[in-house]
Design a protein around this motif. Structure first.
Motif, PDB file in Angstrom:
ATOM      1  N   GLU A 114      43.570  38.761 -15.964  1.00 26.79           N
ATOM      2  CA  GLU A 114      42.848  38.349 -14.975  1.00 26.79           C
ATOM      3  C   GLU A 114      42.548  39.192 -13.746  1.00 26.79           C
ATOM      4  O   GLU A 114      41.707  39.504 -12.959  1.00 26.79           O
TER       5      GLU A 114
ATOM      6  N   HIS B  78      34.023  36.139 -22.799  1.00 29.44           N
ATOM      7  CA  HIS B  78      33.667  34.977 -23.415  1.00 29.44           C
ATOM      8  C   HIS B  78      33.561  35.111 -25.048  1.00 29.44           C
ATOM      9  O   HIS B  78      34.153  34.096 -25.804  1.00 29.44           O
TER      10      HIS B  78
ATOM     11  N   LEU C 205      37.350  33.366 -22.367  1.00 32.13           N
ATOM     12  CA  LEU C 205      36.762  32.478 -21.411  1.00 32.13           C
ATOM     13  C   LEU C 205      35.874  31.479 -22.119  1.00 32.13           C
ATOM     14  O   LEU C 205      35.248  31.655 -23.152  1.00 32.13           O
ATOM     15  N   THR C 206      35.774  30.078 -21.776  1.00 34.47           N
ATOM     16  CA  THR C 206      35.094  29.104 -22.324  1.00 34.47           C
ATOM     17  C   THR C 206      33.512  29.321 -21.608  1.00 34.47           C
ATOM     18  O   THR C 206      33.425  30.031 -20.855  1.00 34.47           O
TER      19      THR C 206
ATOM     20  N   GLU D  41      31.880  27.030 -19.952  1.00 35.63           N
ATOM     21  CA  GLU D  41      31.789  26.575 -18.571  1.00 35.63           C
ATOM     22  C   GLU D  41      32.554  27.636 -17.651  1.00 35.63           C
ATOM     23  O   GLU D  41      31.874  27.907 -16.425  1.00 35.63           O
ATOM     24  N   GLN D  42      33.741  28.494 -18.045  1.00 39.09           N
ATOM     25  CA  GLN D  42      34.081  29.364 -17.078  1.00 39.09           C
ATOM     26  C   GLN D  42      33.216  30.291 -17.141  1.00 39.09           C
ATOM     27  O   GLN D  42      33.040  31.305 -15.996  1.00 39.09           O
ATOM     28  N   LEU D  43      32.426  30.547 -18.050  1.00 43.08           N
ATOM     29  CA  LEU D  43      31.626  31.942 -18.225  1.00 43.08           C
ATOM     30  C   LEU D  43      30.393  31.674 -17.326  1.00 43.08           C
ATOM     31  O   LEU D  43      30.024  32.673 -16.219  1.00 43.08           O
ATOM     32  N   GLU D  44      29.848  30.588 -17.112  1.00 40.17           N
ATOM     33  CA  GLU D  44      28.755  30.159 -16.146  1.00 40.17           C
ATOM     34  C   GLU D  44      29.283  30.136 -15.003  1.00 40.17           C
ATOM     35  O   GLU D  44      28.522  30.602 -13.938  1.00 40.17           O
ATOM     36  N   ARG D  45      30.384  29.509 -14.483  1.00 39.96           N
ATOM     37  CA  ARG D  45      30.994  29.604 -13.139  1.00 39.96           C
ATOM     38  C   ARG D  45      31.336  30.905 -12.720  1.00 39.96           C
ATOM     39  O   ARG D  45      30.792  31.177 -11.551  1.00 39.96           O
ATOM     40  N   GLU D  46      31.915  31.817 -13.488  1.00 42.02           N
ATOM     41  CA  GLU D  46      32.374  33.069 -12.951  1.00 42.02           C
ATOM     42  C   GLU D  46      30.784  34.162 -12.988  1.00 42.02           C
ATOM     43  O   GLU D  46      30.993  34.634 -11.783  1.00 42.02           O
TER      44      GLU D  46
END
Length: 451
Positions: free
Chosen positions: A214, A250, A255-256, A258-263
């Motif tokens: 990270e 991802h 990354l999930t 949701e995490q991909l879209e948010r990041e």
């Protein structure tokens, strides 16, 4: 006259019970009692040595003697004196007394056998306590090792293997102080601690590897944002590279969805926000109002926030630019070195029109200062006539520039006259004729009148 007491007047009382100087000490107070005590100590040591000899002999002949003796004593019937004591409510005579006078039945076991029993029980307790103590110590040591475990890029499995070997080696080193029986029991006790330690080390290594990944991702994305600020033209390319890095994470399960879209949204917004903040506010406001970044922002709310912040920054930059120009003009009026050079911060916030106006004001101040300095020590009437002269100022082109030079010249002449009124002596001493006279006097003191 008082009589001196004689020996017969002193009563024979032991010296240890009184400090009265009139008390006579006996011979026992000076050594005989000590001698008797040493003799008793010698007898006690002799009994102890004989008891140990009997202990070794009994243990070698019949290890079950203490149990047989107990059974023999259990079958012994109380004597006559003991029965009488029970009837009359008196406690029975002690076994020691019966043994001493030869009236009781069997003999009581010697003290050496009781000591052997106690020693056996102690060894049994040590065999229980030593493994438990070793397990507790190694559990505490496991926590210390986990607490100090650092990440150096090694895989979690390798970290767990090294942690297990280290823990096992330290445990074996501590087991050397135990007996063979205790070692076997301690190894069995500490086995669960060793497995727990290995599992904790593996989990910690995995957590540290994830944290390092990270951090590396954040550093890479931060460098892309910084490069976009330095080179705004590359913002679109840098955005594509950053989004591609997040997509690869991802794809590999880091990354999930949701995490991909948010990041991705956060990265795109922060990159363009930083890039736009590094540009002049006037240009940013024009580009945002013209819809230049609508396709890349994908968020009307973000656009409105950037537009509001850029408008506030525009007002601040305009005030900053005016202050910078005013400072440069004032330096030109004072005739300081390089008065026309604007600071980098001022040049950054000025547009083309504002920069042209600033350069004009600085040039006017420089020209007016030069004209006023030529007549610094001229009479006031001559200075007033200069201001009323209708002739154009030489070296200045254009009516607007002529008007600005005359206006600026009037300001600087008034300032010059105010300086004269404030310090007349400085005005007189600063005149060229006076300065030449003083310089000649320094070369030839005879020119000065005698005081």
């Amino acid at each position: 006259m008082p009589r001196i007491p004689s020996v017969s007047d002193v009563r024979p009382v032991a010296a240890g019970v009184t400090r009265d100087p009139g008390v006579r000490a006996t011979a026992e107070d000076f050594g005989l009692a000590a001698a008797r005590g040493l003799a008793g100590l010698g007898l006690g040591l002799g009994d102890f040595a004989s008891g140990l000899t009997r202990l070794d002999k009994k243990l070698s002949e019949d290890p079950q003697e203490p149990q047989a003796t107990k059974q023999q004593n259990r079958g012994h019937k109380p004597g006559r004196s003991q029965r009488k004591g029970k009837k009359r409510g008196r406690p029975p005579a002690s076994s020691d007394a019966g043994h001493k006078h030869g009236k009781a039945g069997g003999e009581s076991p010697p003290a050496s056998l009781d000591l052997a029993t106690a020693m056996g029980r102690t060894r049994a307790a040590e065999d229980i306590v030593a493994p438990a103590k070793h397990k507790i110590e190694m559990r505490g040591r496991s926590r210390e090792l986990i607490r100090t475990q650092a990440y150096d890029g090694t895989t979690p499995l390798e970290v767990a293997r090294q942690a297990r070997e280290t823990f096992k080696a330290e445990s074996e080193q501590r087991l050397k102080a135990l007996s063979p029986e205790q070692r076997a029991a301690a190894r069995s006790e500490v086995e669960t601690v060793e497995k727990t330690h290995t599992l904790r080390s593996l989990q910690l290594g995995q957590n540290q590897a994830v944290a390092a990944l990270e951090q590396a991702t954040e550093d890479a994305l931060a460098q892309m944002k910084a490069q976009a600020i330095e080179d705004p033209a590359a913002a679109e390319m840098l955005t594509a590279e950053g989004l591609d890095v997040l997509k690869q994470l991802h794809d590999r399960g880091a990354l999930t969805v949701e995490q991909l879209e948010r990041e991705s949204a956060i990265f795109r917004r922060e990159l363009y926000t930083g890039m736009l903040r590094g540009q002049p506010a006037a240009a940013v406001v024009a580009d945002l109002e013209g819809g230049l970044y609508d396709d890349v922002l994908h968020d009307s709310e973000t656009k409105e926030k950037l537009l509001a912040a850029s408008r506030w920054r525009l007002q601040s930059e305009l005030m900053q630019g005016k202050a910078g120009v005013a400072e440069a003009v004032e330096r030109a009026r004072r005739g300081e070195a390089g008065p026309g050079v604007l600071s980098a911060a001022t040049l950054r916030v000025l547009d083309a029109g504002a920069l042209a106006d600033a350069e004009l004001e600085i040039g006017v101040a420089e020209r007016a200062h030069a004209i006023a300095e030529e007549r610094r020590f001229a009479p006031e009437a001559e200075l007033r006539a200069l201001l009323d002269d209708p002739e154009p100022v030489p070296g200045v082109d254009g009516e607007r520039a002529q008007a600005r030079v005359r206006e600026e010249l009037g300001l600087q002449v008034e300032r010059l006259l105010e300086e004269r009124r404030a310090d007349p002596a400085a005005y007189v001493m600063g005149q060229p004729a006076v300065a030449e006279a003083f310089a000649a006097a320094e070369q030839d003191p005879t020119l000065l009148p005698d005081a």
